[in-house]
Design an enzyme around this catalytic site. Structure first.
Site, mmCIF file in Angstrom:
data_model
loop_
_atom_site.group_PDB
_atom_site.id
_atom_site.type_symbol
_atom_site.label_atom_id
_atom_site.label_comp_id
_atom_site.label_asym_id
_atom_site.label_seq_id
_atom_site.Cartn_x
_atom_site.Cartn_y
_atom_site.Cartn_z
ATOM 1 N N ARG A 50 133.324 54.133 -46.988
ATOM 2 C CA ARG A 50 134.031 53.117 -47.773
ATOM 3 C C ARG A 50 135.490 53.023 -47.338
ATOM 4 O O ARG A 50 136.054 51.931 -47.246
ATOM 5 C CB ARG A 50 133.955 53.445 -49.266
ATOM 6 C CG ARG A 50 132.565 53.311 -49.872
ATOM 7 C CD ARG A 50 132.581 53.653 -51.353
ATOM 8 N NE ARG A 50 131.254 53.519 -51.956
ATOM 9 C CZ ARG A 50 130.997 53.720 -53.246
ATOM 10 N NH1 ARG A 50 131.978 54.068 -54.071
ATOM 11 N NH2 ARG A 50 129.762 53.577 -53.709
ATOM 12 N N LEU A 102 132.687 51.342 -56.990
ATOM 13 C CA LEU A 102 132.779 50.974 -55.569
ATOM 14 C C LEU A 102 134.140 51.301 -54.959
ATOM 15 O O LEU A 102 134.669 50.556 -54.131
ATOM 16 C CB LEU A 102 132.458 49.484 -55.377
ATOM 17 C CG LEU A 102 131.089 49.025 -55.894
ATOM 18 C CD1 LEU A 102 130.915 47.524 -55.679
ATOM 19 C CD2 LEU A 102 129.961 49.795 -55.237
ATOM 20 N N ALA A 111 119.821 55.134 -49.061
ATOM 21 C CA ALA A 111 119.104 56.406 -49.077
ATOM 22 C C ALA A 111 117.699 56.137 -49.600
ATOM 23 O O ALA A 111 117.511 55.339 -50.520
ATOM 24 C CB ALA A 111 119.818 57.425 -49.960
ATOM 25 N N CYS A 152 150.418 43.029 -27.946
ATOM 26 C CA CYS A 152 150.426 41.716 -28.589
ATOM 27 C C CYS A 152 151.527 40.832 -28.001
ATOM 28 O O CYS A 152 152.542 41.313 -27.493
ATOM 29 C CB CYS A 152 150.586 41.849 -30.101
ATOM 30 S SG CYS A 152 152.181 42.503 -30.628
ATOM 31 N N GLU A 176 153.069 50.652 -29.586
ATOM 32 C CA GLU A 176 154.005 50.647 -28.460
ATOM 33 C C GLU A 176 155.449 50.922 -28.904
ATOM 34 O O GLU A 176 156.110 51.804 -28.307
ATOM 35 C CB GLU A 176 153.919 49.315 -27.701
ATOM 36 C CG GLU A 176 152.559 49.067 -27.065
ATOM 37 C CD GLU A 176 151.624 48.260 -27.969
ATOM 38 O OE1 GLU A 176 150.778 47.527 -27.440
ATOM 39 O OE2 GLU A 176 151.753 48.373 -29.211
#
Length: 356
Positions: A191, A211, A157, A78, A53
């Protein structure tokens, strides 16, 4: 599609640009319209920075027009002081006479309070425009606040005959290569879109994964590792400083700058307690990549939201059995001769006793 839906749809387009950057906040876009013409628009760029906003209001060249305009936003403005000032108060201060909202904010700190501030100031408020689409965009945020746990996305997979890997007893045996390069890129995209990524002990020990999002631009997810007895060697990639790492274990070690050890009792309540802890840390989404037993545990407990499964044409005869959702896929797509299935859990279980 009427004109209100058209402008909320534009809000959703803008909001999506914040994907992977605003978590644990929701993705929000805002549009300001005067005489059926967009005079300002903005979105929430990054966590801790200005919301949609104020960005939209700042983009308006002639501020005097704000008092004759309508502000459209996909999520309720908010009403509380956090990293930034309340957006509802700013809208009141700028004397914008009408606000159209896609959906109410499930965060108990807001949840109708933003609407009330606007209405108490005499502002006309229209709600629930493209509500389903607005909730879908922020499904991770809604899971955290409505279900008191992170949104759980399962990913694996498997071969055509239903195996995810050959049987391996040590890290010296390479894993079965099922996914192609494009599928790996899509996995790294996932991810970047989720706040955290989770693997089990065996996956960490056998694969030594980093990762992180090497093959897609975006923020590295928080690494969540389940390591009951502390089997993972300290020189492994999950302990590097490229991302924050949370190790859930019954045998904690000393914390480092990037790695935190959290005690977790590995009993029948483990998953519920784990998700409650993650929710208390304001983690709104987790991508679970393996191994097979951990994926199966989430499915058996009903504590999952979506599953994305890649199926190759390989037949290996024996190996590590892939888990099964037990339901019909919601949709599918074929990429490079691999079938990609999407499952949606419509009978999921909530952690109703926890709080965020």
């Amino acid at each position: 599609m009427n004109y209100e839906e058209k402008y909320i749809y534009r809000c959703l387009q803008l909001a999506a640009f914040g994907g992977g950057h605003v978590a644990p906040n929701p993705m929000v876009g805002a549009v300001i319209v005067h005489n059926h013409r967009i005079i300002g628009e903005g979105f929430h760029h990054r966590y801790g920075e200005a919301h949609a906003e104020p960005n939209a209001i700042l983009s308006v060249k002639d501020e005097a027009l704000l008092q004759k305009s309508t502000l459209y936003v996909n999520l309720e403005p908010c009403s509380h002081v956090g990293k930034t000032q309340p957006c509802a108060r700013l809208i009141v201060d700028k004397k914008i006479p009408k606000v159209v909202v896609g959906t109410l904010d499930p965060n108990p700190k807001v949840s109708g309070r933003g609407i009330k501030i606007l209405q108490d100031a005499g502002i006309k408020v229209v709600t629930n425009v493209l509500e389903d689409e607005c909730r879908r965009l922020n499904k991770r945020f809604f899971a955290l606040h409505n279900e008191h746990r992170p949104f759980i996305l399962l990913k694996w997979a498997e071969t055509r005959d239903g195996f995810i890997d050959v049987i391996r007893h040590d890290a010296g045996t390479p894993p079965l290569q099922i996914s192609g390069q494009l599928a790996k890129q899509l996995t790294h995209k996932m991810r970047s879109e989720n706040q955290a990524i989770m693997v089990s002990t065996n996956t960490a020990v056998l694969d030594n994964p980093s990762l992180i999002t090497k093959h897609w631009p975006g923020k590295n997810p928080i690494r969540i590792i389940l390591d009951r007895t502390g089997r993972i060697p300290e020189h492994y990639s999950v302990f590097n400083d490229l991302a924050e790492t949370l190790i859930f274990t019954e045998n904690p070690r000393k914390n480092t700058e990037s790695t935190k050890y959290i005690y977790l009792h590995f009993d029948e309540c483990m998953l519920n307690n784990l998700l409650q802890t993650l929710a208390s840390r304001n983690i709104h989404s987790v991508l679970v990549e393996g191994g097979a037993q951990l994926l199966k545990n989430f499915i058996d407990a009903g504590l999952w939201d979506e599953a994305l499964v890649e199926v190759s044409g390989q037949i290996i005869g024996q190996g590590v059995q892939a888990p099964s959702t037990g339901i019909v896929p919601d949709s599918y797509v074929i990429i490079n001769n691999h079938l990609h299935l999407k499952y949606i859990n419509r009978n999921k279980k909530f952690n109703t006793h926890s709080s965020v």
